[in-house]
Design an enzyme around this catalytic site. Structure first.
Site, PDB file in Angstrom:
ATOM      1  N   ASP A 154      38.762  37.061  47.299  1.00 13.04           N
ATOM      2  CA  ASP A 154      39.802  36.086  46.909  1.00 13.04           C
ATOM      3  C   ASP A 154      40.054  35.161  48.104  1.00 13.04           C
ATOM      4  OD1 ASP A 154      40.980  38.128  48.454  1.00 13.04           O
ATOM      5  OD2 ASP A 154      42.981  37.630  47.723  1.00 13.04           O
ATOM      6  N   HIS A 469      31.772  41.262  44.775  1.00 14.85           N
ATOM      7  CA  HIS A 469      32.903  40.614  44.119  1.00 14.85           C
ATOM      8  C   HIS A 469      33.439  39.579  45.104  1.00 14.85           C
ATOM      9  CE1 HIS A 469      36.365  40.261  41.405  1.00 14.85           C
ATOM     10  NE2 HIS A 469      37.092  40.128  42.495  1.00 14.85           N
ATOM     11  N   ASP A 515      26.987  47.823  41.505  1.00 10.95           N
ATOM     12  CA  ASP A 515      26.693  46.540  42.152  1.00 10.95           C
ATOM     13  C   ASP A 515      26.863  45.424  41.123  1.00 10.95           C
ATOM     14  OD1 ASP A 515      25.910  44.510  43.778  1.00 10.95           O
ATOM     15  OD2 ASP A 515      23.766  45.020  43.777  1.00 10.95           O
ATOM     16  N   GLU A 524      33.892  44.769  46.230  1.00 11.91           N
ATOM     17  CA  GLU A 524      34.379  43.544  46.867  1.00 11.91           C
ATOM     18  C   GLU A 524      33.954  43.546  48.344  1.00 11.91           C
ATOM     19  OE1 GLU A 524      38.432  42.594  45.909  1.00 11.91           O
ATOM     20  OE2 GLU A 524      38.377  40.700  46.996  1.00 11.91           O
TER      21      GLU A 524
HETATM   22  O1  G3I Z   1      49.230  55.102  49.266  1.00 10.55           O
HETATM   23  C1  G3I Z   1      48.404  55.979  48.528  1.00 10.55           C
HETATM   24  C2  G3I Z   1      48.272  57.286  49.230  1.00 10.55           C
HETATM   25  O2  G3I Z   1      49.526  57.901  49.303  1.00 10.55           O
HETATM   26  C3  G3I Z   1      47.252  58.168  48.492  1.00 10.55           C
HETATM   27  O3  G3I Z   1      47.007  59.331  49.224  1.00 10.55           O
HETATM   28  C4  G3I Z   1      45.929  57.415  48.321  1.00 10.55           C
HETATM   29  C5  G3I Z   1      44.940  58.201  47.507  1.00 10.55           C
HETATM   30  O4  G3I Z   1      44.093  57.384  46.746  1.00 10.55           O
HETATM   31  O5  G3I Z   1      46.181  56.207  47.675  1.00 10.55           O
HETATM   32  C6  G3I Z   1      47.013  55.359  48.438  1.00 10.55           C
HETATM   33  O6  G3I Z   1      47.131  54.101  47.894  1.00 10.55           O
HETATM   34  C7  G3I Z   1      45.940  53.337  47.839  1.00 10.55           C
HETATM   35  C8  G3I Z   1      46.097  52.145  48.763  1.00 10.55           C
HETATM   36  O7  G3I Z   1      44.997  51.277  48.621  1.00 10.55           O
HETATM   37  C9  G3I Z   1      46.157  52.555  50.220  1.00 10.55           C
HETATM   38  O8  G3I Z   1      44.975  53.156  50.636  1.00 10.55           O
HETATM   39  C10 G3I Z   1      45.733  52.883  46.419  1.00 10.55           C
HETATM   40  O9  G3I Z   1      45.443  53.999  45.619  1.00 10.55           O
HETATM   41  C11 G3I Z   1      44.622  51.869  46.328  1.00 10.55           C
HETATM   42  O10 G3I Z   1      44.552  51.349  45.023  1.00 10.55           O
HETATM   43  C12 G3I Z   1      44.858  50.749  47.308  1.00 10.55           C
HETATM   44  O11 G3I Z   1      43.732  49.902  47.286  1.00 10.55           O
HETATM   45  C13 G3I Z   1      43.897  48.646  47.889  1.00 10.55           C
HETATM   46  C14 G3I Z   1      43.676  47.539  46.851  1.00 10.55           C
HETATM   47  O12 G3I Z   1      43.733  46.283  47.479  1.00 10.55           O
HETATM   48  C15 G3I Z   1      44.710  47.565  45.728  1.00 10.55           C
HETATM   49  O13 G3I Z   1      45.992  47.383  46.219  1.00 10.55           O
HETATM   50  C16 G3I Z   1      42.840  48.524  48.979  1.00 10.55           C
HETATM   51  O14 G3I Z   1      43.121  49.459  50.023  1.00 10.55           O
HETATM   52  C17 G3I Z   1      42.838  47.126  49.549  1.00 10.55           C
HETATM   53  O15 G3I Z   1      41.740  47.020  50.428  1.00 10.55           O
HETATM   54  C18 G3I Z   1      42.707  46.097  48.430  1.00 10.55           C
HETATM   55  O16 G3I Z   1      42.865  44.859  48.999  1.00 10.55           O
HETATM   56  C19 G3I Z   1      42.456  43.730  48.234  1.00 10.55           C
HETATM   57  C20 G3I Z   1      43.632  42.769  48.258  1.00 10.55           C
HETATM   58  O17 G3I Z   1      44.674  43.333  47.493  1.00 10.55           O
HETATM   59  C21 G3I Z   1      43.255  41.387  47.772  1.00 10.55           C
HETATM   60  N1  G3I Z   1      42.105  40.909  48.466  1.00 10.55           N
HETATM   61  C22 G3I Z   1      40.969  41.769  48.350  1.00 10.55           C
HETATM   62  C23 G3I Z   1      41.224  43.134  48.888  1.00 10.55           C
HETATM   63  C24 G3I Z   1      40.025  44.048  48.791  1.00 10.55           C
HETATM   64  O18 G3I Z   1      39.767  44.544  47.526  1.00 10.55           O
HETATM   65  O1  9MR Z   2      39.443  38.956  42.607  1.00 13.91           O
HETATM   66  C1  9MR Z   2      40.575  39.766  42.857  1.00 13.91           C
HETATM   67  C2  9MR Z   2      40.289  40.677  44.029  1.00 13.91           C
HETATM   68  O2  9MR Z   2      40.141  39.919  45.201  1.00 13.91           O
HETATM   69  C3  9MR Z   2      41.369  41.711  44.184  1.00 13.91           C
HETATM   70  O3  9MR Z   2      40.981  42.698  45.122  1.00 13.91           O
HETATM   71  C4  9MR Z   2      41.668  42.375  42.867  1.00 13.91           C
HETATM   72  C5  9MR Z   2      42.846  43.318  42.972  1.00 13.91           C
HETATM   73  O4  9MR Z   2      43.974  42.646  43.419  1.00 13.91           O
HETATM   74  O5  9MR Z   2      41.968  41.438  41.867  1.00 13.91           O
HETATM   75  C6  9MR Z   2      40.891  40.549  41.624  1.00 13.91           C
HETATM   76  O6  9MR Z   2      41.284  39.632  40.649  1.00 13.91           O
HETATM   77  C7  9MR Z   2      41.293  40.096  39.316  1.00 13.91           C
HETATM   78  C8  9MR Z   2      42.741  40.250  38.867  1.00 13.91           C
HETATM   79  O7  9MR Z   2      43.386  41.251  39.615  1.00 13.91           O
HETATM   80  C9  9MR Z   2      42.803  40.586  37.391  1.00 13.91           C
HETATM   81  N1  9MR Z   2      42.097  39.581  36.610  1.00 13.91           N
HETATM   82  C10 9MR Z   2      40.696  39.440  36.999  1.00 13.91           C
HETATM   83  C11 9MR Z   2      40.592  39.044  38.440  1.00 13.91           C
HETATM   84  C12 9MR Z   2      39.145  38.815  38.859  1.00 13.91           C
HETATM   85  O8  9MR Z   2      38.288  39.812  38.450  1.00 13.91           O
END
Ligand code: G3I
Ligand code: 9MR
Ligand code: ZN
Length: 547
Positions: A154, A469, A515, A524
């Protein structure tokens, strides 16, 4: 059925191990002559809990001669071709770092630097405060917030993830500067300052804009929702400055203190600004309790929510103590307080940055926190030994347990390698060698020695993943993604439609990956998944300068 290797290759003098899913006699074949240079037998079966299968080790450590090789089993099964060479990770390291250039926001990527991956300047319009956006203020104040690296697939830019990426990178530079003197072919190439530092500066300069007049730092700069899969210069959604969070402020304080130390000799004015900014952030932290962040209703861009800011405050106090001698007693007092709390102190991820405090305390040549060193060493080696034990129990020689396959598991893999590298640097002889070998095993997994036979770095390895992604990769009309991107990797509970369609329930954690460009929860890319890989490869080629 398969034989899985590090598809990039192995260092001549290091341990060399591949994994097969069946027992066999094997030969190591030189790919140029087709002659066998070694033959052997797989080790006894080992159950791998993460992959959910029995596997067998193939050890060819005794071969040191540089060259291109593959493994051939008695039944005709072959591995991918890989190299044995002292420079085997040099190109990889360079491309892992060049990837940051491709994430630059606010400038055009020209063909002389970007090759075929050009695009026009993006996100150059002014940003407004979130409150003004929500209240539809008729004349919102507008701010120039241009610059920095897109976070991931993103186009958002987030303070804490940026600081974590810079943490991995700038500590790598502090520890292995020789290895990071690379020509990255970026607009600043040819200047006196190393390209590596110029690239990091691009993010740091943007990050300075994320500090509010109060000293607190804004959590993120994004549009209200994720946009479609278009090129960044086509994205004209309004970018907003989200509120200050204590997590962002503490990460900012830490990384600005670190930057002011690293850039002191190159850019004294910038170093002074960075230190002043770090102090302002620190003062804000001293007068403000925890301030969390959650997305407002209806907004879905990255949240990076964190219920605990103490590990971030710990890192800030440790960094400022090293850099800002003037106020050392204040930082030391806090460092001791935070150190006494039950924080992990071994992680280098966005939710838990406490490992950076351990790292900076233990590598500090001036021993600013001398009486804490013993405790920090103990914590570090306890974790390093736990990771070595995990590898012993693992068929893939990987320091991961099934529950460690979270979203972005490849960062966990790389961060654990960083910790093992640090343990190796801080110990001697055989001990040091043991940790170094364990650190390298993590890299072997990342580059193909895994249950899916896949290299998780684009462009590196015969079976490298190809469909990150990433909005740019999807929209640029070019078949292959730019080289040098690390995928998030297997996630035990994938949660995006592409992964849910492709991965059967009950699949073993190491295999929960697809993939597919749609799979944001397994495939991603982000700046803070590349940065620890830069750290690893900087270490494993640290003795040599590359151009
Ligand atoms: O906090 C809980 C923890 O208590 C538990 O033990 C653990 C077990 O799975 O989960 C923890 O929460 C997780 C959190 O990351 C911290 O590690 C969530 O399940 C997990 O869904 C969350 O994932 C994050 C994801 O965003 C969704 O929020 C990823 O780390 C993070 O790298 C990712 O970041 C995204 C940005 O939002 C948008 N840009 C792209 C980026 C990469 O995908
Ligand atoms: O592209 C977005 C990615 O960077 C984020 O990690 C992810 C979770 O926040 O969300 C992706 O965007 C999706 C959105 O959350 C839901 N609609 C589809 C988007 C693209 O696949
Ligand atoms: Zn942009």
């Amino acid at each position: 059925m398969g034989i899985y290797v590090n598809q990039v290759g192995y260092l001549p003098n290091a341990e060399k191990v591949a994994v097969s899913t069946f027992p066999c006699n094997f030969q190591l074949i030189c790919a140029d002559t087709q002659h066998s240079v070694f033959d052997g037998t797989t080790s006894p079966a080992k159950e791998d809990a993460c992959a959910g299968e029995n596997v067998y080790s193939i050890d060819f450590s005794c071969i040191h001669t540089p060259g291109r090789y593959y493994i051939l089993a008695g039944n005709g099964e072959k591995s991918h071709t890989f190299q044995i060479d002292d420079h085997v990770y040099d190109e990889l390291k360079k491309n892992l770092m060049k990837a940051f250039y491709y994430q630059r926001c606010g400038c055009s990527l020209k063909s002389e630097h970007a090759g075929i991956y050009t695009h026009d300047a993006c996100h150059t319009a002014p940003s407004i405060f979130l409150e003004d956006y929500i209240s539809k203020a008729p004349n919102p104040e507008r701010f120039d917030m241009t610059g920095g690296w897109h976070d991931a697939g993103d186009f958002g830019r987030y303070t804490s993830p940026g600081a974590v990426a810079l943490g991995h990178l700038l500590y790598a530079y502090e520890l292995f500067p020789k290895s990071l003197q690379m020509n990255l072919n970026i607009p600043e190439s040819g200047s006196a300052m190393p390209d590596f530092l110029s690239e990091c500066l691009y993010e740091l300069k943007w990050m300075l804009k994320m500090q509010a007049p109060s000293g607190g730092c804004y959590h993120k700069l994004t549009s209200f929702n994720h946009i479609d899969f278009i090129m960044p210069e086509e994205d004209h959604a309004q970018f907003m400055i989200y509120p200050v969070s204590s997590m962002a402020t503490a990460d900012f304080a830490a990384v600005m203190a670190l930057a002011s130390r690293i850039y002191k000799d190159w850019l004294p004015d910038f170093a002074a600004d960075a230190l002043a900014a770090a102090r302002r952030a620190w003062n804000w932290l001293e007068t403000n309790p925890y301030v969390g962040f959650y997305n407002p209703e209806g907004s879905n861009t990255g949240e990076y929510d964190d219920e605990c800011d103490l590990d971030e405050r710990l890192w800030a106090s440790a960094e400022l103590l090293r850099t800002d001698k003037e106020n050392a007693p204040d930082y030391y007092k806090r460092l001791k307080e935070y150190s006494a709390m039950s924080l992990g102190k071994t992680d280098f991820g966005w939710t838990d940055v406490s490992g950076f405090a351990t790292l900076t305390v233990l590598i500090d040549p001036s021993h600013s926190a001398k009486d804490l060193e013993e405790e920090y060493r103990k914590i570090l080696f306890q974790e390093a030994d736990r990771l070595c034990q995990l590898q012993k129990n693992s068929g893939y020689h990987l320091a991961m347990a099934p529950e460690d396959f979270v979203w972005g598991s490849n960062m966990v893999v790389c961060n654990r390698s960083m910790l093992l590298i640090l343990a190796g640097l801080l110990s001697e002889k055989e001990e040091s060698e043991k940790y170094r070998t364990a650190a390298l095993n993590q890299l072997h997994y990342l580059l193909g020695c895994n249950a899916l036979d896949i290299s998780y770095v684009t462009g590196f390895g015969e079976n490298a993943f190809k469909n990150p992604h990433n909005r740019v990769t999807f929209a640029d009309g070019i078949d292959l993604p730019m080289p040098g991107w690390v995928s998030g990797g297997p996630f035990k509970t994938p949660c995006d439609p592409a992964a849910e369609a492709a991965i059967a329930p009950g699949t073993a954690p190491m295999k929960c990956y697809v993939d597919d460009v749609g799979s944001y929860s397994t495939n991603e890319i982000t700046i803070y998944w590349n940065s620890p890989a830069v750290f690893m490869t900087a270490f494993f080629s640290s003795q040599k300068e590359t151009s």
